[in-house]
Design a protein around this motif. Structure first.
Motif, PDB file in Angstrom:
ATOM      1  N   ASN A  77       0.935  -1.289   0.064  1.00 55.24           N
ATOM      2  CA  ASN A  77      -0.083  -0.042   0.103  1.00 55.24           C
ATOM      3  C   ASN A  77       0.805   1.189  -0.016  1.00 55.24           C
ATOM      4  O   ASN A  77       1.703   1.348   0.871  1.00 55.24           O
ATOM      5  N   ARG A  78       0.460   2.071  -0.981  1.00 53.16           N
ATOM      6  CA  ARG A  78       1.312   3.351  -1.116  1.00 53.16           C
ATOM      7  C   ARG A  78       2.560   3.330  -1.618  1.00 53.16           C
ATOM      8  O   ARG A  78       3.321   4.352  -1.511  1.00 53.16           O
ATOM      9  N   SER A  79       2.917   2.237  -2.202  1.00 49.62           N
ATOM     10  CA  SER A  79       4.181   2.022  -3.092  1.00 49.62           C
ATOM     11  C   SER A  79       3.778   2.683  -4.410  1.00 49.62           C
ATOM     12  O   SER A  79       3.070   2.495  -5.011  1.00 49.62           O
ATOM     13  N   LEU A  80       5.108   3.522  -4.793  1.00 50.17           N
ATOM     14  CA  LEU A  80       5.131   4.089  -6.025  1.00 50.17           C
ATOM     15  C   LEU A  80       6.252   3.406  -6.995  1.00 50.17           C
ATOM     16  O   LEU A  80       7.409   3.591  -6.408  1.00 50.17           O
ATOM     17  N   ILE A  81       5.916   2.951  -8.183  1.00 50.03           N
ATOM     18  CA  ILE A  81       6.699   2.213  -9.020  1.00 50.03           C
ATOM     19  C   ILE A  81       7.044   3.061 -10.259  1.00 50.03           C
ATOM     20  O   ILE A  81       6.042   3.042 -10.912  1.00 50.03           O
ATOM     21  N   LEU A  82       8.301   3.605 -10.655  1.00 50.15           N
ATOM     22  CA  LEU A  82       8.573   4.265 -11.616  1.00 50.15           C
ATOM     23  C   LEU A  82       9.335   3.342 -12.604  1.00 50.15           C
ATOM     24  O   LEU A  82      10.408   2.599 -12.031  1.00 50.15           O
ATOM     25  N   PHE A  83       8.657   3.096 -13.943  1.00 47.28           N
ATOM     26  CA  PHE A  83       9.337   1.863 -14.784  1.00 47.28           C
ATOM     27  C   PHE A  83      10.233   2.719 -15.687  1.00 47.28           C
ATOM     28  O   PHE A  83      10.262   3.769 -16.123  1.00 47.28           O
ATOM     29  N   ASP A  84      11.273   1.975 -16.012  1.00 46.56           N
ATOM     30  CA  ASP A  84      12.252   2.164 -17.124  1.00 46.56           C
ATOM     31  C   ASP A  84      11.639   2.055 -18.592  1.00 46.56           C
ATOM     32  O   ASP A  84      10.293   1.465 -18.716  1.00 46.56           O
ATOM     33  N   LYS A  85      12.365   1.830 -19.502  1.00 46.65           N
ATOM     34  CA  LYS A  85      11.932   1.514 -21.095  1.00 46.65           C
ATOM     35  C   LYS A  85      11.332   0.106 -21.240  1.00 46.65           C
ATOM     36  O   LYS A  85      12.047  -0.772 -20.510  1.00 46.65           O
ATOM     37  N   GLY A  86      10.698  -0.173 -21.904  1.00 50.78           N
ATOM     38  CA  GLY A  86      10.100  -1.551 -22.363  1.00 50.78           C
ATOM     39  C   GLY A  86       8.565  -1.255 -22.741  1.00 50.78           C
ATOM     40  O   GLY A  86       8.059  -0.452 -22.825  1.00 50.78           O
ATOM     41  N   ASP A  87       8.147  -2.462 -23.038  1.00 52.36           N
ATOM     42  CA  ASP A  87       6.755  -2.357 -23.515  1.00 52.36           C
ATOM     43  C   ASP A  87       5.797  -3.183 -22.901  1.00 52.36           C
ATOM     44  O   ASP A  87       4.628  -3.538 -23.147  1.00 52.36           O
ATOM     45  N   HIS A  88       6.034  -3.833 -21.743  1.00 57.64           N
ATOM     46  CA  HIS A  88       5.156  -4.503 -20.928  1.00 57.64           C
ATOM     47  C   HIS A  88       5.840  -4.468 -19.324  1.00 57.64           C
ATOM     48  O   HIS A  88       6.815  -4.172 -19.031  1.00 57.64           O
ATOM     49  N   VAL A  89       4.693  -4.488 -18.549  1.00 58.76           N
ATOM     50  CA  VAL A  89       5.012  -4.517 -17.037  1.00 58.76           C
ATOM     51  C   VAL A  89       4.306  -5.742 -16.584  1.00 58.76           C
ATOM     52  O   VAL A  89       3.372  -6.365 -16.827  1.00 58.76           O
TER      53      VAL A  89
END
Length: 282
Positions: A236-248
């Motif tokens: 809860n309340r975790s923020l995930i910033l992703f790098d480059k790619g076309d799927h999570v």
């Protein structure tokens, strides 16, 4: 398929805004290029009316769009153009401030005193900074919800996802905004536009996001068992910033996992930011 590695993992921080509203800020007023075209995300889930009832009295906005998504309770709003409305549980208001608007947002809890929701700010490109203000108010029943074979649910607020299109239209940054629920123990992979910046914000349950072994932007994988390593735990309340790619890719925990999955085309323009006013030059 290229899995997006996790670029940054943080927790939202307590803040007070408006006339004394207690909330948690996931990001905002930092380096805007990281989340471009998005500027700020506030988590205003609260169950103590005294911590939110004073609301957000009259204040201006200019040069941005504010996206309010209500989960419980309601928000009454009005502006100096004569618009009035009520956003209730499951509803979305997408306000394009453009050249400028003066409005107020006053939260009201449900029967149990709960006021739950989120507000996301999206930047406007220079060419649209001075457009006329407008609203898109979307009722909960008009937001498509897709349920996959394994029970995974996706409410599509904006953009195209799993063959369905959200009701919010005409947004410059071509965003995709989805409310995702993954059942307990399930592993799931979601498409994300390659050229978009993307983030996830967890607000129920827990799980892990698939990461990459630095410095390689590839998934960590056991070639013998073909089991993928999910090395970034999120709750809860975790923020995930992703790098480059076309799927999570995500692995839900024992209680399942619910999160916002948001992506948008970066504007890559100068940002001159002072409170609710965001332009390109000072």
């Amino acid at each position: 398929m290229s899995i997006r590695p996790v670029r940054k993992h943080t927790k939202s921080q307590a803040a007070i805004e408006g006339a004394g509203v207690h909330l948690n800020r996931a990001f905002g007023f930092g380096e805007p290029s990281e989340f471009d075209p998005f500027l700020l995300l506030d988590d205003f889930r609260n169950e103590r009316p005294e911590d939110y009832i004073a609301g957000f009295p009259w204040h201006p906005h200019r040069g941005i769009e504010t996206i309010t998504y209500v989960l419980a309770g309601k928000v009454e709003h009005g502006d100096t153009m004569g618009n009035r409305g009520l956003i209730t549980a499951g509803d979305v208001q997408w306000m394009t401030a453009g050249r400028g608007i003066y409005h107020q947002e006053m939260p009201q809890g449900d029967a149990d005193g709960r006021m739950h929701g989120f507000q996301l700010w999206a930047n406007l490109p220079a060419a649209l900074k001075m457009t006329d203000p407008r609203y898109q108010e979307i009722q909960s029943a008009d937001i498509p919800e897709i349920i996959d074979d394994d029970g995974t649910k996706a409410r599509i607020i904006c953009g195209t996802f799993w063959g369905a299109r959200g009701p919010v239209e005409g947004i410059a940054a071509d965003p995709v905004y989805i409310d995702v629920s993954v059942p307990p123990g399930k592993q799931k992979t979601f498409p994300v536009e390659m050229m978009h910046h993307a983030f996830a914000y967890v607000f129920a349950g827990s799980g892990k996001f698939q990461n990459a072994s630095a410095p390689f932007a590839v998934p960590t994988e056991d070639l013998l068992t073909e089991e993928i390593s999910y090395s970034t735990p999120a709750e809860n309340r975790s923020l995930i910033l992703f790098d480059k790619g076309d799927h999570v890719s995500v692995q839900a925990g024992e209680q399942g996992m619910r999160f916002l999955l948001v992506s948008g085309r970066p504007l890559q323009e100068p940002v001159a930011w002072h409170g609710p006013i965001v332009m390109n030059t000072q």
